[in-house]
Design a protein around this motif. Structure first.
Motif, PDB file in Angstrom:
ATOM      1  N   TYR A 194       1.266  -7.080   8.161  1.00  0.00           N
ATOM      2  CA  TYR A 194       0.623  -6.645   6.962  1.00  0.00           C
ATOM      3  C   TYR A 194       1.554  -6.375   5.633  1.00  0.00           C
ATOM      4  O   TYR A 194       2.788  -6.160   5.901  1.00  0.00           O
ATOM      5  N   GLN A 195       1.015  -6.783   4.669  1.00  0.00           N
ATOM      6  CA  GLN A 195       1.668  -6.792   2.989  1.00  0.00           C
ATOM      7  C   GLN A 195       0.703  -5.920   2.236  1.00  0.00           C
ATOM      8  O   GLN A 195      -0.443  -6.535   2.286  1.00  0.00           O
ATOM      9  N   ALA A 196       1.180  -5.088   1.534  1.00  0.00           N
ATOM     10  CA  ALA A 196       0.358  -4.483   0.437  1.00  0.00           C
ATOM     11  C   ALA A 196       1.123  -3.801  -0.550  1.00  0.00           C
ATOM     12  O   ALA A 196       2.483  -3.314  -0.391  1.00  0.00           O
ATOM     13  N   ARG A 227       0.751  -3.950  10.967  1.00  0.00           N
ATOM     14  CA  ARG A 227      -0.361  -2.863  11.335  1.00  0.00           C
ATOM     15  C   ARG A 227      -1.400  -3.221  12.252  1.00  0.00           C
ATOM     16  O   ARG A 227      -1.949  -4.485  12.091  1.00  0.00           O
ATOM     17  N   GLU A 285      10.548  -0.521   2.541  1.00  0.00           N
ATOM     18  CA  GLU A 285       9.276  -1.552   2.286  1.00  0.00           C
ATOM     19  C   GLU A 285       9.721  -3.046   2.313  1.00  0.00           C
ATOM     20  O   GLU A 285       8.906  -3.958   2.362  1.00  0.00           O
ATOM     21  N   ASP A 287       0.987  -1.105  -2.073  1.00  0.00           N
ATOM     22  CA  ASP A 287       0.890   0.220  -2.246  1.00  0.00           C
ATOM     23  C   ASP A 287       1.599   0.759  -0.847  1.00  0.00           C
ATOM     24  O   ASP A 287       1.284   2.250  -0.861  1.00  0.00           O
ATOM     25  N   VAL A 288       2.200   0.015  -0.140  1.00  0.00           N
ATOM     26  CA  VAL A 288       2.723   0.740   1.016  1.00  0.00           C
ATOM     27  C   VAL A 288       4.062   1.642   0.553  1.00  0.00           C
ATOM     28  O   VAL A 288       4.968   1.503  -0.214  1.00  0.00           O
ATOM     29  N   ASN A 289       3.935   2.911   1.227  1.00  0.00           N
ATOM     30  CA  ASN A 289       5.024   3.939   0.917  1.00  0.00           C
ATOM     31  C   ASN A 289       5.325   4.438   2.435  1.00  0.00           C
ATOM     32  O   ASN A 289       4.464   4.499   3.379  1.00  0.00           O
ATOM     33  N   SER A 295      -0.744   3.503   3.275  1.00  0.00           N
ATOM     34  CA  SER A 295      -1.389   2.208   2.506  1.00  0.00           C
ATOM     35  C   SER A 295      -2.973   2.082   2.562  1.00  0.00           C
ATOM     36  O   SER A 295      -3.537   2.483   3.550  1.00  0.00           O
ATOM     37  N   ALA A 296      -3.723   1.986   1.360  1.00  0.00           N
ATOM     38  CA  ALA A 296      -5.178   1.667   1.430  1.00  0.00           C
ATOM     39  C   ALA A 296      -5.622   3.184   1.905  1.00  0.00           C
ATOM     40  O   ALA A 296      -6.627   2.906   2.445  1.00  0.00           O
ATOM     41  N   SER A 338       4.669   7.696  -5.261  1.00  0.00           N
ATOM     42  CA  SER A 338       5.713   6.406  -4.909  1.00  0.00           C
ATOM     43  C   SER A 338       6.780   7.168  -4.210  1.00  0.00           C
ATOM     44  O   SER A 338       7.313   8.068  -4.845  1.00  0.00           O
TER      45      SER A 338
END
Length: 323
Positions: A178-180, A173, A167, A182-184, A203-204, A148
């Protein structure tokens, strides 16, 4: 300001274990450091500011002009500079905590701020106004995917934190919001307008080059498989590290993308380049190659891929050209 930058005591604790080694490496040679001298990173000197990895001056900042090398008493884990402003990411006390130090053209301290996480990347806008940093908050490597990061952007003229976490920006995207969780983000580089920036977003399991707007607080994906971007002085190309076979476990190779055409040129470098590449000028890029855990050298290479890399500065890393 300081309250915003130190909001997560928990994150500092998580980063402490990974930071102990870095803290020790930065300081273990201080007692036997080589003689130091005053330095000048103001514009017009055509020098390169580096972090020394030489025995006796490990971690000290130095300026290089041709064969001449002047070592300062200032120590950092990561440094960058432009237009007489430098950002120095360094330990802050014995407990594996860190700080952001803004330095002037003589590397004198202008201000310091507490930092959440372990230092990783640093950049300064071309006019010296904005400084940015990336820190690992959990994990200490991009390789395994379990990490992270936190990115900050500071306006050195006002002392305002322009961005304390990307963030919170509105992310688009592939043309869609786009929202998640795990976005870094990491590895910011600024355009000349001090509003537009580029960075890496992950992400992903995918890693993207993104273009952002500090005023609108928006971020948009541009291309995949781009890490730690660095915008060329003329603003037309991005130098970056590209994962071999699309997997960071295999290491990285330096590459350059033309922003107008999206054409990518992979440079003829056979070693792994885990660095945010710098531009010496519009024709040449610089990056560090590590010989072991502590020691590195700065290499140069033609940005168009027409020539092999060449050793430029031995026993150095974190290069910042000063035009």
């Amino acid at each position: 300001m300081r309250k915003i930058l130190s909001t997560s005591i928990v994150a500092l604790v998580l980063a402490a274990g990974a930071g102990v080694y870095i803290h020790a490496a930065a300081h273990r040679n201080d007692a036997g450091a080589a003689a130091t001298a005053a330095v000048d990173i103001g514009p017009g000197h055509h020098r390169i500011l580096v972090r020394s990895t030489a025995p006796g001056s490990m971690g000290h900042l130095a300026v290089v002009a041709g064969a001449a090398r002047t070592t300062s008493s200032v120590t950092c884990n990561r440094v960058y500079a432009a237009a007489g402003t430098a950002i120095c990411l360094r330990p802050d006390g014995p407990l594996a905590t860190y700080q952001i130090a803004v330095l002037d053209e003589h590397l004198a301290e202008r201000d310091t701020y507490p930092m959440v996480g372990v230092p990783n990347r640093a950049r300064v806008s071309a006019d010296g106004r904005l400084v940015t940093w990336t820190a690992f908050v959990t994990g200490d490597s991009y390789n395994g995917g379990q990490f992270s990061t936190r990115v900050g952007v500071l306006d050195t003229r006002t002392g305002d934190l322009v961005a304390d976490t990307l963030e919170s920006y509105a992310l688009t995207r592939d043309g869609h919001p786009y929202q998640a969780a795990d976005v870094n983000y990491w590895g910011v580089t600024f355009a000349a307008d001090d509003t537009t920036f580029y960075a890496t977003m992950a992400s992903a399991g995918h890693r993207y080059l993104v273009r952002g707007d500090l005023t609108a607080r928006t971020v948009t994906t541009v291309a995949e498989h781009v890490e730690c971007p660095s915008l060329s002085p003329d603003g037309t190309r991005i130098a970056f590290k590209q994962a071999v076979g699309g997997d960071p476990v295999n290491g990285w190779r330096p590459a350059v993308m033309d922003l107008a055409t999206a054409a990518v040129t992979t440079l003829p470098e056979t070693r792994s380049v885990d660095d945010q590449i710098a531009w010496l000028d519009d024709r040449t890029v610089l990056y560090a190659i590590h010989r072991d855990q502590d020691h590195a050298d700065v290499w140069s290479a033609p940005a168009d891929g027409t020539g092999p890399p060449a050793l430029l500065i031995p026993d150095a890393e974190s290069p910042a050209p000063i035009p």
